[in-house]
Design an enzyme around this catalytic site. Structure first.
Site, PDB file in Angstrom:
ATOM      1  N   ARG A  12       0.839  -1.224   0.000  1.00  0.00           N
ATOM      2  CA  ARG A  12       0.000   0.000   0.000  1.00  0.00           C
ATOM      3  C   ARG A  12       0.865   1.263   0.000  1.00  0.00           C
ATOM      4  NH1 ARG A  12      -2.954  -3.688  -0.856  1.00  0.00           N
ATOM      5  NH2 ARG A  12      -5.104  -3.951  -0.133  1.00  0.00           N
TER       6      ARG A  12
ATOM      7  N   SER B 265     -10.839  -0.764   2.852  1.00  0.00           N
ATOM      8  CA  SER B 265     -10.125  -0.841   4.136  1.00  0.00           C
ATOM      9  C   SER B 265      -9.758   0.565   4.585  1.00  0.00           C
ATOM     10  CB  SER B 265      -8.830  -1.651   3.993  1.00  0.00           C
ATOM     11  OG  SER B 265      -9.101  -2.937   3.521  1.00  0.00           O
TER      12      SER B 265
ATOM     13  N   GLU C  26      -5.136   3.825   5.665  1.00  0.00           N
ATOM     14  CA  GLU C  26      -4.833   3.618   4.239  1.00  0.00           C
ATOM     15  C   GLU C  26      -5.460   4.757   3.429  1.00  0.00           C
ATOM     16  OE1 GLU C  26      -5.744  -0.256   2.224  1.00  0.00           O
ATOM     17  OE2 GLU C  26      -6.766   1.022   0.777  1.00  0.00           O
TER      18      GLU C  26
HETATM   19  P1  FAD Z   1      -8.856   8.588  -5.474  1.00  0.00           P
HETATM   20  O1  FAD Z   1      -9.541   8.161  -4.236  1.00  0.00           O
HETATM   21  O2  FAD Z   1      -9.534   9.557  -6.349  1.00  0.00           O
HETATM   22  O3  FAD Z   1      -7.429   9.183  -5.072  1.00  0.00           O
HETATM   23  C1  FAD Z   1      -6.592   8.516  -4.143  1.00  0.00           C
HETATM   24  C2  FAD Z   1      -5.306   9.331  -3.974  1.00  0.00           C
HETATM   25  O4  FAD Z   1      -4.553   9.319  -5.177  1.00  0.00           O
HETATM   26  C3  FAD Z   1      -5.561  10.818  -3.671  1.00  0.00           C
HETATM   27  O5  FAD Z   1      -4.519  11.248  -2.808  1.00  0.00           O
HETATM   28  C4  FAD Z   1      -5.463  11.484  -5.018  1.00  0.00           C
HETATM   29  O6  FAD Z   1      -5.053  12.849  -4.930  1.00  0.00           O
HETATM   30  C5  FAD Z   1      -4.376  10.639  -5.696  1.00  0.00           C
HETATM   31  N1  FAD Z   1      -4.545  10.517  -7.156  1.00  0.00           N
HETATM   32  C6  FAD Z   1      -5.583   9.947  -7.795  1.00  0.00           C
HETATM   33  N2  FAD Z   1      -5.368   9.944  -9.131  1.00  0.00           N
HETATM   34  C7  FAD Z   1      -4.174  10.523  -9.327  1.00  0.00           C
HETATM   35  C8  FAD Z   1      -3.389  10.813 -10.484  1.00  0.00           C
HETATM   36  N3  FAD Z   1      -3.812  10.501 -11.718  1.00  0.00           N
HETATM   37  N4  FAD Z   1      -2.202  11.431 -10.311  1.00  0.00           N
HETATM   38  C9  FAD Z   1      -1.750  11.770  -9.085  1.00  0.00           C
HETATM   39  N5  FAD Z   1      -2.451  11.521  -7.948  1.00  0.00           N
HETATM   40  C10 FAD Z   1      -3.630  10.898  -8.081  1.00  0.00           C
HETATM   41  N6  FAD Z   1      -7.509  -0.779  -2.716  1.00  0.00           N
HETATM   42  C11 FAD Z   1      -6.672  -1.832  -2.831  1.00  0.00           C
HETATM   43  O7  FAD Z   1      -5.460  -1.656  -2.966  1.00  0.00           O
HETATM   44  N7  FAD Z   1      -7.148  -3.121  -2.817  1.00  0.00           N
HETATM   45  C12 FAD Z   1      -8.454  -3.397  -2.665  1.00  0.00           C
HETATM   46  O8  FAD Z   1      -8.848  -4.563  -2.664  1.00  0.00           O
HETATM   47  C13 FAD Z   1      -9.371  -2.311  -2.548  1.00  0.00           C
HETATM   48  N8  FAD Z   1     -10.692  -2.531  -2.392  1.00  0.00           N
HETATM   49  C14 FAD Z   1     -11.549  -1.481  -2.259  1.00  0.00           C
HETATM   50  C15 FAD Z   1     -12.916  -1.754  -2.100  1.00  0.00           C
HETATM   51  C16 FAD Z   1     -13.818  -0.715  -1.984  1.00  0.00           C
HETATM   52  C17 FAD Z   1     -15.291  -1.031  -1.826  1.00  0.00           C
HETATM   53  C18 FAD Z   1     -13.361   0.626  -2.023  1.00  0.00           C
HETATM   54  C19 FAD Z   1     -14.343   1.753  -1.925  1.00  0.00           C
HETATM   55  C20 FAD Z   1     -12.007   0.912  -2.151  1.00  0.00           C
HETATM   56  C21 FAD Z   1     -11.077  -0.152  -2.264  1.00  0.00           C
HETATM   57  N9  FAD Z   1      -9.699   0.071  -2.417  1.00  0.00           N
HETATM   58  C22 FAD Z   1      -8.846  -0.989  -2.580  1.00  0.00           C
HETATM   59  C23 FAD Z   1      -9.159   1.435  -2.384  1.00  0.00           C
HETATM   60  C24 FAD Z   1      -9.217   2.162  -3.761  1.00  0.00           C
HETATM   61  O9  FAD Z   1     -10.105   1.526  -4.622  1.00  0.00           O
HETATM   62  C25 FAD Z   1      -7.845   2.248  -4.423  1.00  0.00           C
HETATM   63  O10 FAD Z   1      -6.940   2.916  -3.598  1.00  0.00           O
HETATM   64  C26 FAD Z   1      -7.917   2.963  -5.780  1.00  0.00           C
HETATM   65  O11 FAD Z   1      -6.672   2.828  -6.440  1.00  0.00           O
HETATM   66  C27 FAD Z   1      -8.267   4.443  -5.630  1.00  0.00           C
HETATM   67  O12 FAD Z   1      -8.528   4.953  -6.930  1.00  0.00           O
HETATM   68  P2  FAD Z   1      -9.294   6.317  -7.141  1.00  0.00           P
HETATM   69  O13 FAD Z   1      -9.198   6.639  -8.586  1.00  0.00           O
HETATM   70  O14 FAD Z   1     -10.650   6.236  -6.581  1.00  0.00           O
HETATM   71  O15 FAD Z   1      -8.387   7.321  -6.299  1.00  0.00           O
HETATM   72  N1  EPU Z   2     -11.354 -10.671   9.997  1.00  0.00           N
HETATM   73  C1  EPU Z   2     -11.956 -10.525  11.240  1.00  0.00           C
HETATM   74  N2  EPU Z   2     -13.074  -9.750  11.305  1.00  0.00           N
HETATM   75  C2  EPU Z   2     -13.621  -9.146  10.218  1.00  0.00           C
HETATM   76  C3  EPU Z   2     -13.034  -9.330   8.952  1.00  0.00           C
HETATM   77  C4  EPU Z   2     -11.895 -10.103   8.875  1.00  0.00           C
HETATM   78  O1  EPU Z   2     -11.485 -11.046  12.232  1.00  0.00           O
HETATM   79  O2  EPU Z   2     -14.621  -8.429  10.387  1.00  0.00           O
HETATM   80  C5  EPU Z   2     -10.104 -11.442   9.932  1.00  0.00           C
HETATM   81  C6  EPU Z   2     -10.263 -12.834   9.367  1.00  0.00           C
HETATM   82  O3  EPU Z   2      -9.451 -13.679  10.149  1.00  0.00           O
HETATM   83  C7  EPU Z   2      -9.660 -12.750   7.983  1.00  0.00           C
HETATM   84  C8  EPU Z   2      -8.634 -11.631   8.127  1.00  0.00           C
HETATM   85  O4  EPU Z   2      -9.179 -10.756   9.118  1.00  0.00           O
HETATM   86  O5  EPU Z   2      -9.067 -13.931   7.596  1.00  0.00           O
HETATM   87  C9  EPU Z   2      -8.383 -10.859   6.835  1.00  0.00           C
HETATM   88  O6  EPU Z   2      -9.621 -10.373   6.305  1.00  0.00           O
HETATM   89  P1  EPU Z   2      -9.873 -10.253   4.732  1.00  0.00           P
HETATM   90  O7  EPU Z   2      -9.499 -11.528   4.065  1.00  0.00           O
HETATM   91  O8  EPU Z   2     -11.237  -9.722   4.538  1.00  0.00           O
HETATM   92  O9  EPU Z   2      -8.789  -9.220   4.259  1.00  0.00           O
HETATM   93  P2  EPU Z   2      -8.245  -7.863   4.866  1.00  0.00           P
HETATM   94  O10 EPU Z   2      -6.876  -8.103   5.394  1.00  0.00           O
HETATM   95  O11 EPU Z   2      -9.223  -7.250   5.807  1.00  0.00           O
HETATM   96  C10 EPU Z   2      -7.030  -7.095   2.688  1.00  0.00           C
HETATM   97  C11 EPU Z   2      -6.926  -5.782   1.958  1.00  0.00           C
HETATM   98  C12 EPU Z   2      -8.123  -5.587   1.040  1.00  0.00           C
HETATM   99  C13 EPU Z   2      -8.123  -6.722   0.019  1.00  0.00           C
HETATM  100  C14 EPU Z   2      -8.223  -8.063   0.763  1.00  0.00           C
HETATM  101  C15 EPU Z   2      -8.071  -9.236  -0.171  1.00  0.00           C
HETATM  102  C16 EPU Z   2      -5.625  -4.267   3.330  1.00  0.00           C
HETATM  103  C17 EPU Z   2      -5.625  -3.095   4.242  1.00  0.00           C
HETATM  104  N3  EPU Z   2      -6.813  -4.682   2.900  1.00  0.00           N
HETATM  105  O12 EPU Z   2      -8.172  -6.981   3.543  1.00  0.00           O
HETATM  106  O13 EPU Z   2      -7.966  -4.359   0.347  1.00  0.00           O
HETATM  107  O14 EPU Z   2      -9.199  -6.600  -0.873  1.00  0.00           O
HETATM  108  O15 EPU Z   2      -7.159  -8.157   1.741  1.00  0.00           O
HETATM  109  O16 EPU Z   2      -6.763  -9.316  -0.634  1.00  0.00           O
HETATM  110  O17 EPU Z   2      -4.565  -4.782   2.994  1.00  0.00           O
HETATM  111  C18 EPU Z   2      -8.411  -2.034   0.490  1.00  0.00           C
HETATM  112  O18 EPU Z   2      -7.193  -1.870   0.479  1.00  0.00           O
HETATM  113  O19 EPU Z   2      -9.239  -1.082   0.516  1.00  0.00           O
HETATM  114  C19 EPU Z   2      -8.942  -3.395   0.478  1.00  0.00           C
HETATM  115  C20 EPU Z   2     -10.236  -3.678   0.527  1.00  0.00           C
END
Ligand code: FAD
Ligand code: EPU
Length: 362
Positions: A188, A262, A358
């Site tokens: 991240r 997250s 994050e």
């Molecule tokens: P924004 O939220 O618009 O911007 C994020 C940051 O980047 C801001 O600081 C912004 O100024 C900067 N920025 C954006 N675009 C640019 C650009 N072109 N140039 C310079 N700076 C820029 N993330 C994960 O890593 N893994 C996951 O599994 C994951 N799951 C998610 C699930 C949900 C339901 C949600 C809501 C979010 C999740 N995220 C996850 C977080 C998010 O989707 C990512 O961080 C994504 O890359 C953000 O993209 P965005 O375009 O919405 O960025």
């Molecule tokens: N768990 C709990 N309680 C909960 C949920 C989860 O105890 O309410 C425990 C479980 O033991 C589970 C573990 O936490 O096994 C991990 O949970 P999960 O598999 O849902 O993944 P996470 O670590 O919470 C991370 C990323 C996600 C990504 C998933 C899958 C981060 C901060 N988050 O979540 O990314 O989608 O793994 O790879 O690394 C994001 O960055 O926004 C994001 C959603």
């Protein structure tokens, strides 16, 4: 002002169809960004400009008139938390285009405009038979934001397919190329969250995608999900679908309830600290991060502190995933910040672990 100038595409919000206007119309200021952030926070921004090519960036950044205004690049708004109105210009990244840049026997290098939707690009790659991003299906947001925090999910991180990016350097107005090693990707993390924060607008991202995909299904319950789906021979599509199904069963849809995925990163702690916690809490989960440290799921820590499913007025902690903070409707950014601090304090008190957000707090 030249009528062809992109300043004419500077829009302010106020209704479903943003009005074309010049940015000197003060009465058009302070319109809502609610539809532009997945927490669905109803903050206002002075101005918004849609960036559809690099020239738009030069026009705004090189204009004397707007020099002193704060600027923020916004992609899909899925990783930001607005705590107050934004006094400045939101530069909404909408540069589009997908182009095959290099084609070899094993792989292709494809460039994507920074404003392209990430998941649509994943689906495009799958349709072309190109592997590498299928585990990153359904991550919200734009391609341009993906390198900022080196998006990751289901055992894969962007850095594994990332070739390079082009970015507009705010200070000089030059287009600069960053290769994989220049970005200093980590969990991240990239240099754009560290030393280079706020100094570049990413305009294009180049990925190396594989014509001979190898599948990575070791993470969590991905393999089990594929079995349940009755998949006998792995394909890009089936892996993507399994990831989508798991994500949809765990994570709230921002269109239904405001959230940014997250809220915190999973903390990485020294092995010694982990061992002492294990002695006190024998079910604490942990995964080796490197030889000296262990990654602990923040969701588990928050869950154990009793936060899961709790609601405080208009904000709360999601009922299925304790790592996801939610806006039930009319929540404020500052309420989410207060909640996040209370969570951090309780986790620190019980486990001696600091949780780092994050989400980008603006
Ligand atoms: P924004 O939220 O618009 O911007 C994020 C940051 O980047 C801001 O600081 C912004 O100024 C900067 N920025 C954006 N675009 C640019 C650009 N072109 N140039 C310079 N700076 C820029 N993330 C994960 O890593 N893994 C996951 O599994 C994951 N799951 C998610 C699930 C949900 C339901 C949600 C809501 C979010 C999740 N995220 C996850 C977080 C998010 O989707 C990512 O961080 C994504 O890359 C953000 O993209 P965005 O375009 O919405 O960025
Ligand atoms: N768990 C709990 N309680 C909960 C949920 C989860 O105890 O309410 C425990 C479980 O033991 C589970 C573990 O936490 O096994 C991990 O949970 P999960 O598999 O849902 O993944 P996470 O670590 O919470 C991370 C990323 C996600 C990504 C998933 C899958 C981060 C901060 N988050 O979540 O990314 O989608 O793994 O790879 O690394 C994001 O960055 O926004 C994001 C959603």
């Amino acid at each position: 002002m030249n009528s062809d100038s992109k300043f004419n595409s500077l829009t302010t919000f106020g209704g479903d169809t943003p009005q074309l206007t010049t940015i000197v119309l003060l009465e058009e200021r302070h319109a809502s960004l609610k539809a532009y952030n997945t927490f669905r926070l109803d903050v206002k921004s002075d101005y918004l400009m849609r960036i559809t090519d690099v020239n738009d960036l030069s026009e705004i950044y090189e204009s004397q008139q707007y020099k002193r205004l704060k600027k923020l690049i916004l992609g899909g708004g899925s990783n930001v938390l607005f705590t107050r109105n934004f006094l400045g210009i939101i530069l909404k990244m909408e540069i589009s285009g997908i182009k095959v840049e290099e084609d070899s026997s094993d792989s292709v290098i494809v460039s994507f405009g920074a404003g392209e939707n990430w998941h649509q690009c994943v689906l495009w790659a799958i349709d072309q038979g190109l592997g590498g991003v299928e585990n990153l299906s359904l991550i919200p947001g734009t391609v341009g934001a993906a390198p900022i925090q080196n998006i990751g999910a289901y055992g894969v991180e962007l850095k594994e397919v990332f070739h390079s990016l082009e970015a507009y350097e705010v200070k000089t107005g030059k287009i600069v190329r960053f290769y994989n090693e220049d970005c200093k990707f980590g969990y991240r993390y990239s240099v754009f969250k560290g030393a280079q924060k706020g100094k570049y607008a990413i305009t294009r991202v180049y990925l190396r995608l594989s014509k001979k995909p190898t599948f990575n299904i070791e993470y969590g319950n991905l393999k089990q999900k594929l079995e349940e789906m009755g998949v006998e021979e792995l394909s890009l599509k089936s892996v993507s679908q399994a990831v989508i199904d798991i994500r949809q069963s765990k994570l709230p849809d921002p269109m239904v309830i405001g959230n940014a995925g997250s809220f915190f990163k999973n903390p990485v702690i020294e092995n010694e600290h982990f061992e002492s916690l294990k002695a006190a809490f024998d079910d604490i989960p942990g995964y080796p991060a490197d030889e000296e440290s262990t990654k602990v799921p923040a969701a588990w820590l928050i869950d154990q502190c009793g936060w899961k499913g709790k609601r405080f007025g208009e904000v709360g902690v999601h009922e299925k995933q304790a790592l996801v903070l939610v806006n039930h409707g009319n929540g404020k950014g500052r309420d989410l910040v207060h909640l996040s601090k209370d969570i951090q304090n309780s986790v620190f008190k019980k486990y001696g672990i600091n949780l780092d957000p994050e989400v980008n707090v603006i």
